[in-house]
Design an enzyme around this catalytic site. Structure first.
Site, PDB file in Angstrom:
ATOM      1  N   ASP A 152       0.818  -1.203   0.000  1.00  0.00           N
ATOM      2  CA  ASP A 152       0.000   0.000   0.000  1.00  0.00           C
ATOM      3  C   ASP A 152       0.858   1.262   0.000  1.00  0.00           C
ATOM      4  O   ASP A 152       2.060   1.225   0.274  1.00  0.00           O
ATOM      5  CB  ASP A 152      -0.894   0.040   1.246  1.00  0.00           C
ATOM      6  CG  ASP A 152      -1.916  -1.074   1.261  1.00  0.00           C
ATOM      7  OD1 ASP A 152      -2.273  -1.578   0.183  1.00  0.00           O
ATOM      8  OD2 ASP A 152      -2.357  -1.446   2.369  1.00  0.00           O
ATOM      9  N   TYR A 207       6.575 -10.104   6.946  1.00  0.00           N
ATOM     10  CA  TYR A 207       6.416  -8.684   7.241  1.00  0.00           C
ATOM     11  C   TYR A 207       6.901  -8.377   8.655  1.00  0.00           C
ATOM     12  O   TYR A 207       6.846  -9.224   9.546  1.00  0.00           O
ATOM     13  CB  TYR A 207       4.943  -8.267   7.143  1.00  0.00           C
ATOM     14  CG  TYR A 207       4.419  -8.098   5.737  1.00  0.00           C
ATOM     15  CD1 TYR A 207       4.493  -6.862   5.088  1.00  0.00           C
ATOM     16  CD2 TYR A 207       3.839  -9.152   5.052  1.00  0.00           C
ATOM     17  CE1 TYR A 207       4.003  -6.691   3.802  1.00  0.00           C
ATOM     18  CE2 TYR A 207       3.346  -8.998   3.760  1.00  0.00           C
ATOM     19  CZ  TYR A 207       3.426  -7.767   3.146  1.00  0.00           C
ATOM     20  OH  TYR A 207       2.957  -7.605   1.871  1.00  0.00           O
TER      21      TYR A 207
END
Length: 250
Positions: free
Chosen positions: A56, A114
């Site tokens: 994003d 992540y």
């Protein structure tokens, strides 16, 4: 011939990963479009870059993996220097190499890894790379216990941006670990086979609500069971980094 490489980038400089066009408006500057422009200049031919997944706006990366096709031999070291010289210090590539013609950076990935960083005191130097929560007290033990509820296979439809495309929302998480780096910095290590749009930010935001006492422990399982009603926090993008993408041979 197909080539692959790793790249890292400063997410706050781009409108996400994926190249985007909007009718009647200037093309947004994305990581993908910036890489394609740099490669097309360096190789003097149009190049289409395929990444392991989308990030994003504002989300950073250290280990994004990409592939592209190029009809001809290239010098990996020279190409790396050229690309890194064209991307204005906002993107850096490494480990450029030939690969099998059927390698796919997205579909061959076994695991995505992540990291999400939270600062529990006011910071200045690192605030663009973590969620600054001021001097708020967080019950880290409660957050760590609640994080365990995400492990295994679950339907994460309620931990992502709503979607109606008919695609599966099942994901399998193998790690969701909290690391206390010091008395003011916490890093979540999150590994899974796939992630949905804003899924990590939704999960971390829920743990944040548990840590500050807004939600009770057990809320994650209530959400999975669709028994939860109420508002939840979404973690901001700057604390999130795509740290690595894992393959069988790369």
């Amino acid at each position: 011939m197909r080539y692959r490489f790793r790249c890292e980038y400063l997410g706050s400089a781009f409108y996400g990963w994926q190249e985007q066009n909007e009718a009647g408006k200037t093309k947004f500057v994305t990581v993908q479009s910036s890489l394609e422009e740099a490669f097309s200049i360096a190789l003097r031919a149009p190049v289409r870059i395929v990444g392991s997944g989308r990030t994003d706006t504002g989300v950073h990366a250290r280990g994004q993996c990409c592939h592209f096709d190029y009809e001809g031999e290239l010098d990996p070291q020279k190409t790396v220097r050229s690309i890194n010289g064209l991307t204005k210090r906002l993107i850096r590539i490494r480990d450029l190499q030939r690969c099998a013609d059927d390698f796919n950076a997205r579909y061959d990935a076994l695991m995505r890894y992540y990291q999400y960083t939270i600062f529990t005191r006011p910071v200045a130097l690192m605030r663009d790379f973590g969620w600054e929560c001021g001097s708020m007290h967080l019950d880290l033990d409660a957050m760590e216990r609640e994080a365990a509820a995400f492990l295994g296979e679950h339907d994460f439809i309620d931990f992502c941006i709503p979607r109606n495309d008919g695609k599966s929302t099942l994901c399998t998480l193998s790690e969701f670990r909290l690391e206390r780096q010091n008395d003011w910095s916490v890093v979540f290590h999150i590994k899974g086979n796939r992630f949905l749009h804003r899924q990590v930010r939704a999960m971390v935001g829920t743990l944040f609500d548990v840590g500050r006492g807004r939600l009770p422990e057990g809320s994650v399982n209530q959400i999975f069971a669709k028994q939860f009603k109420g508002e939840r926090t979404w973690a901001p993008p700057q604390g999130l980094v795509l740290h690595d993408v894992i393959y069988r041979d790369y």
